[in-house]
Write an enzyme that holds these catalytic residues in place. Sequence first.
Site, mmCIF file in Angstrom:
data_model
loop_
_atom_site.group_PDB
_atom_site.id
_atom_site.type_symbol
_atom_site.label_atom_id
_atom_site.label_comp_id
_atom_site.label_asym_id
_atom_site.label_seq_id
_atom_site.Cartn_x
_atom_site.Cartn_y
_atom_site.Cartn_z
ATOM 1 N N ASP A 62 7.438 -3.677 -3.220
ATOM 2 C CA ASP A 62 6.531 -2.780 -3.937
ATOM 3 C C ASP A 62 5.288 -3.532 -4.401
ATOM 4 O O ASP A 62 5.372 -4.432 -5.239
ATOM 5 C CB ASP A 62 7.277 -2.188 -5.139
ATOM 6 N N HIS B 250 10.935 4.488 -10.160
ATOM 7 C CA HIS B 250 10.759 3.093 -10.564
ATOM 8 C C HIS B 250 10.347 3.078 -12.027
ATOM 9 O O HIS B 250 9.218 3.449 -12.369
ATOM 10 C CB HIS B 250 9.687 2.467 -9.660
ATOM 11 N N SER C 270 3.834 5.762 -2.919
ATOM 12 C CA SER C 270 3.817 5.862 -4.377
ATOM 13 C C SER C 270 2.790 6.909 -4.804
ATOM 14 O O SER C 270 1.587 6.745 -4.546
ATOM 15 C CB SER C 270 3.435 4.515 -5.001
ATOM 16 N N MET D 195 9.143 1.371 -15.153
ATOM 17 C CA MET D 195 8.491 0.197 -15.750
ATOM 18 C C MET D 195 8.376 0.488 -17.236
ATOM 19 O O MET D 195 7.273 0.725 -17.771
ATOM 20 C CB MET D 195 7.118 -0.019 -15.079
ATOM 21 N N HIS E 270 8.132 7.643 -3.880
ATOM 22 C CA HIS E 270 8.254 6.622 -4.920
ATOM 23 C C HIS E 270 7.470 7.071 -6.149
ATOM 24 O O HIS E 270 6.276 7.383 -6.066
ATOM 25 C CB HIS E 270 7.712 5.296 -4.382
ATOM 26 N N MET F 6 9.051 -7.016 -6.475
ATOM 27 C CA MET F 6 7.658 -6.700 -6.825
ATOM 28 C C MET F 6 6.741 -7.738 -6.179
ATOM 29 O O MET F 6 6.879 -8.938 -6.431
ATOM 30 C CB MET F 6 7.462 -6.708 -8.342
ATOM 31 N N ASP G 155 6.360 6.158 -9.946
ATOM 32 C CA ASP G 155 6.153 5.027 -10.853
ATOM 33 C C ASP G 155 6.001 5.491 -12.294
ATOM 34 O O ASP G 155 5.000 6.128 -12.649
ATOM 35 C CB ASP G 155 4.892 4.261 -10.441
ATOM 36 N N MET H 54 5.490 4.447 -16.130
ATOM 37 C CA MET H 54 4.942 3.330 -16.928
ATOM 38 C C MET H 54 4.781 3.756 -18.369
ATOM 39 O O MET H 54 4.338 4.878 -18.636
ATOM 40 C CB MET H 54 3.583 2.915 -16.377
#
Length: 229
Positions: free
Chosen positions: A177, A70, A12, A72, A37, A141, A39, A41
């Site tokens: 993850d 990913h 990540s 979020m 990966h 998760m 992330d 957010m």
Amino acid sequence: MTFDRSIKIAPSILASDFANFGAECEAIEAQGADWVHVDVMDGHFVPNISFGPTTCAAIRPHIKGVMDVHLMIAPVDPYIVAFAQAGADIITAHLEAGPHIHRTLQAIRAAGAKAGLALNPGTPAEAAAGLLDDIDLVCVMSVNPGFGGQKFIESAVAKVARLREMIGDRPVHIEVDGGVDPVTAPLVAAAGADALVAGSAVFKGGSVARPEAYGRNIRTIREAAEAAR
Ligand code: DX5
Ligand code: ZN
């Protein structure tokens, strides 16, 4: 992307140098990462803000393999096309991010990406039961999403095992993850996970100038996971 159940290490970049994403992606791939990966957010679905589709598009030319995005964020649907156009191979949305997850997963596939479904630690495996034919990946998760460097939540192991039974022979990756390191990776690999996200455990001790540490960290996690299968 072809499907197989070999162990894939997905560093990540949340744990990398934010001023140097391109070089960090190149360094981890050169050191053996299978997927990158990413992330995303939003400061709303999770209590932290990272970056969005423009950053994903900027780093895409620096990734030769799979860009695993990913999300979020909530809502998800208005941004799916932007992340697909940014070059995401996999777009993972949270089941908890909205009332119409089935529509979201269909929209991800319609945009040309593989569809991932993420489950928060408090969401049972059974919540994915009606969605298994509509996904290419389920992301378990093992921390509450929002931050890197948190402690692995042990109940993720049983959830992986349950999902492995539920998935049967469908071509669906099981990704884990959060808090994945050489101690926790074998637990989830033995339970049936094939894609292991690791932020702190991959980037610790290294840098773009000293990428060998990334390679050692990736190999240690991979060997621990493979030995447990
Ligand atoms: C958590 C993120 C994870 C996280 C992993 O919200 O989805 O990908 O960055 O970081 P570590 O491996 O440090 O737990
Ligand atoms: Zn993640």
